[in-house]
Design an enzyme around this catalytic site. Structure first.
Site, short mmCIF file in Angstrom:
data_model
loop_
_atom_site.label_atom_id
_atom_site.label_comp_id
_atom_site.label_asym_id
_atom_site.label_seq_id
_atom_site.Cartn_x
_atom_site.Cartn_y
_atom_site.Cartn_z
N SER B 163 0.85 -1.19 -0.17
CA SER B 163 -0.30 0.38 0.09
C SER B 163 0.66 1.46 0.03
O SER B 163 1.83 1.24 0.41
CB SER B 163 -0.68 0.40 1.46
OG SER B 163 -1.55 -0.99 1.30
N GLU B 246 -0.77 -3.57 15.93
CA GLU B 246 -1.87 -2.75 15.62
C GLU B 246 -2.67 -3.16 17.32
O GLU B 246 -3.72 -2.12 17.54
CB GLU B 246 -2.85 -2.68 14.76
CG GLU B 246 -2.22 -2.11 13.59
CD GLU B 246 -3.28 -3.32 12.08
OE1 GLU B 246 -3.97 -3.50 12.00
OE2 GLU B 246 -2.19 -3.89 11.43
N ASN B 375 -9.38 -15.58 5.21
CA ASN B 375 -10.91 -15.99 5.79
C ASN B 375 -10.50 -17.43 6.12
O ASN B 375 -10.62 -18.12 7.31
CB ASN B 375 -11.99 -15.36 5.82
CG ASN B 375 -12.67 -14.30 6.16
OD1 ASN B 375 -11.02 -13.27 6.06
ND2 ASN B 375 -13.50 -13.32 6.05
N GLU B 376 -9.80 -17.99 5.26
CA GLU B 376 -9.83 -19.29 5.51
C GLU B 376 -8.01 -20.05 6.53
O GLU B 376 -8.46 -20.92 7.36
CB GLU B 376 -9.51 -19.90 4.07
CG GLU B 376 -11.16 -20.57 3.44
CD GLU B 376 -11.32 -19.09 2.49
OE1 GLU B 376 -10.12 -17.90 2.26
OE2 GLU B 376 -12.40 -18.56 1.86
#
Lengths: 316, 399
Positions: B163, B246, B375-376
């Site tokens: 990013s 985070e 998510n897996e």
């Protein structure tokens, strides 16, 4: 709230768990039944003061008791006694078990009525307290894991003790109890299924080795956790909106939970020779109560955004 | 409400007042459909404003110029930033979280002295060079090579999904230094100056219309040996400091934004005369209850952290819950918006993931079930660590 139990709460939970450990097994003779109410355990929890936790300690503590009791495969009536009665009758106890009855549906079958000594009847604004005697209730045959029964003769509510203005509190705490019982049963059914898929082998491996199984069980765990936290928040905050949110979330996810848990118990999961249905058939019963997920959703919508054509019906 | 926050109402009021006085009321108007240049300029401006208020590095230690806020105060701060609908400081995310967490735990004093003040002044923007075309969720499968030659490492390979790399000066780089070691063991962690010869950056056009992700190509890029963070071949351990930086605050902020954005769904339902429709109301409430469930899960996780307890698999559960909720939330937005919502709409730059420009929001939400460990993978983690289910055996490859 952040769900970290303090020392007193942890001790309360440990004490309830100790009692349940000794009395929660379904006797061999009852394993083929759809429901097994353990009167001795009910007596122990009542005499031990655990069902008075809502009055003596607070509603969150009562929810902890109800949650633990709901994890047992045997049935005890804790939700109404521990969570609802202290809120509608703060200064006194009632002879338990207690059944919760919708006044508009007096002629229908009601959960826990055959084992109850007292019924609290929701009359809208008020609540009627109906003492039950042997013969007052006719059991109704059901495959659900609660005893259901209807009044042999509709009680004369005009002669019953009336708790003026207690209706909203009854309905709110009924929902908290419902969500908390749901959370306990959901967690226990998930744990039971996880144990099963570790033991049951297919293709030379435990069923629980396969990701197709693991991922859906992870979702079941996530749902059960969400219901538990929402139910405890509703008990802690005492806000009607939180009670609706907890019950709505629970009921909306019931179908997936029940289906997946039965699926992963394989063919045994669709027999009543397996313990699973003692929890999942409770979930099935609870998902339809208090208006069901649709009714709860419309109630919440009414609170949040007002109006709506179905709101009046959903408020019942 | 988290119990430990009860005593912070004064702090909360102060943050709220500061935001009311300093958040440009018209920022959304200016950032809607803004050019990349305008977006970057505004990000830098908002960075300076936050820095002047002492809120740009709330979690940094005072010794390094941060506000040194307690974890509980940080929770309040992020709740208030979300409540106010302030822009997300996306340009500086790696700079303010990943870089300092990594340098403070594993960096040398020289590395800290060189970079931390520069980050705090806003002069240094950082990006992350972890993922590769064949190493996303399986991050330890990365292939970018770094070979020691004298007092430099020579790097060759490719990174992707970095990013804002096109605006960054430095990159937190993972590269393989020992190909013969087990895959987690042979990785090292570097500070890479993106202005080094041999670095090529290529922004990737996304299906949302934006292009904040970059590919990075390395052709014989020389990194001074003093830019190694931690010991050679210990990069996997160093990366854990990066990835845990985070501490649940980002997901807290995003969840609060989601809560606050509910009004946008309602707005659209009302505009289309659907707010009285039973099915729409039921769908809205379903999302509302899932948001509330998410928030109580986050409260539990933050509460455990405040008590110094481990968080177990809750970050995985929360990530799965949030990402799927966000997809359903934005999908309903698209549906409520009718055909108009299907058009490619302007992007609210820096606005988050639930801006009310639903097509963009929804398309972007698709990345959420992939990024940060798909998510897996998260469900594998939940199954193995929370449910103690056995790990799926590796496939027996045909001989």
């Amino acid at each position: 709230m952040d769900y970290q139990l303090n020392e007193d709460q942890a001790a309360l939970v440990a004490a309830v768990q100790a009692i349940l450990r000794d009395h929660d097994s379904v006797p061999q003779s009852a394993r083929l039944d759809f429901c097994h109410f353990n009167g001795d355990l009910q007596h122990l929890l009542s005499e031990g003061g655990f069902l008075d936790a809502g009055r003596d300690l607070g509603p969150l503590e009562a929810a902890l008791v109800v949650f633990e009791a709901a994890r047992a495969p045997v049935l005890v009536e804790a939700g109404a006694s521990a969570l609802v009665v202290p809120q509608v009758l703060p200064g006194e106890g009632l002879a338990g078990p207690v059944a919760l009855v919708t006044g508009d549906d007096l002629g229908k079958a009601h959960r826990n009525l055959p084992i109850a000594r007292t019924a609290l009847v929701d009359l809208g604004d008020d609540v009627a307290v109906v003492e039950l005697a042997p013969g007052d209730v006719v059991p109704v045959e059901s495959i659900l894991a609660y005893p259901y029964g209807r009044f042999a003769v509709p009680p004369d509510l005009s002669r019953a003790r009336r708790l003026a203005g207690a209706g909203p509190a009854l309905r709110q705490w009924w929902r908290v109890a419902l969500a908390t019982e749901f959370a306990g049963a959901a967690e226990a059914a998930t744990v039971f299924t996880v144990d099963y898929v570790k033991q049951r082998h297919v293709f030379g491996k435990p069923v629980g080795t396969f990701q197709a199984v693991q991922h859906r069980l992870a979702q079941c765990h996530q749902i059960a956790m969400g219901v538990r936290y929402l139910a405890f928040r509703a008990a802690w905050s005492g806000q009607a909106r939180d009670a609706d949110i907890a019950v709505c979330y629970a009921q909306a996810h019931a179908q997936k939970l029940i289906f997946d848990l039965h699926q992963f118990n394989g063919a045994m999961g669709v027999t009543n020779e397996h313990l699973l249905h003692f929890w999942t058939y409770r979930l099935r019963a609870l998902q339809a109560e208090a208006g069901g997920a649709h009714g709860a959703a419309l109630r919440i919508a009414g609170h949040l955004w007002g109006g709506g054509p179905a709101l009046r019906a959903a408020e019942v | 409400m988290i119990a430990a926050l009860k005593n912070l109402e004064g702090f909360r009021a102060g943050v709220r007042d500061w935001l009311a006085a300093n958040l440009p009321a018209d920022w959304q108007q200016h950032m809607l459909g803004a050019s990349e240049e305008a977006h970057i300029a505004f990000q830098k401006s908002w960075f300076r404003t936050l820095a002047a208020g002492g809120f740009v590095a709330p979690h940094w230690p005072v010794a390094w110029g941060g506000a040194g806020l307690s974890f509980a105060e940080q929770i309040v701060l992020y709740e208030e930033i979300a409540r106010a609908g302030a822009p997300r400081l996306v340009l500086y995310f790696i700079s303010l979280y990943h870089a300092p967490a990594t340098l403070l735990e594993w960096g040398t004093d020289a590395q800290r002295r060189k970079h931390l003040p520069a980050i705090l002044s806003g002069d240094e923007i950082w990006c992350q060079g972890f993922s590769e075309p064949n190493a996303g969720s399986d991050l330890a499968g990365l292939r970018t090579r770094a070979e020691r030659r004298g007092d430099h490492y020579i790097v060759n390979g490719q990174k992707i999904w970095s990013s804002n790399a096109q605006y960054a000066r430095y990159c937190l780089l993972l590269a393989r230094t020992d190909p013969s070691a087990a895959k987690h063991k042979g990785i090292s962690y570097f500070i890479l100056d993106l202005e080094s010869p041999g670095v090529t950056r290529r922004p990737i056009g996304m299906m949302t219309g934006g292009s904040h992700f970059c590919e990075l190509f390395f052709d014989d890029v020389a990194i001074p040996a003093e830019n190694l963070i931690g010991a050679e071949n210990n990069g996997w351990a160093v990366a854990q400091a990066t990835l845990s930086s985070e501490r649940g605050l980002t997901i807290l902020e995003l969840t609060e934004r989601l809560r606050n954005s509910f009004g946008l769904l309602l707005r659209d339902a009302r505009q289309r005369g659907l707010v009285a429709d039973d099915e729409v109301r039921r769908r809205l409430v379903e999302l509302h209850t899932r948001i509330e469930a998410l928030r109580v899960m986050i409260n539990n996780m933050l509460g455990r952290m405040l008590h110094g307890a481990g968080v177990g698999t809750e970050p995985s559960i929360i990530k799965v819950h949030y990402s799927e909720l966000l997809q359903d939330f934005t999908e309903l937005g698209v549906r409520l918006g009718g055909l108009e919502a299907q058009y490619l709409q302007p992007i609210l730059m820096g606005g988050g993931y639930e801006t009310g420009y639903w097509m963009h929001d929804h398309l972007y939400s698709w990345s959420w079930t992939i990024a940060g460990g798909s998510n897996e993978v998260q469900r594998n983690i939940i199954a193995e660590r929370a449910l103690n289910l056995p790990r799926e055996p590796k496939l027996a490859l045909a001989k």
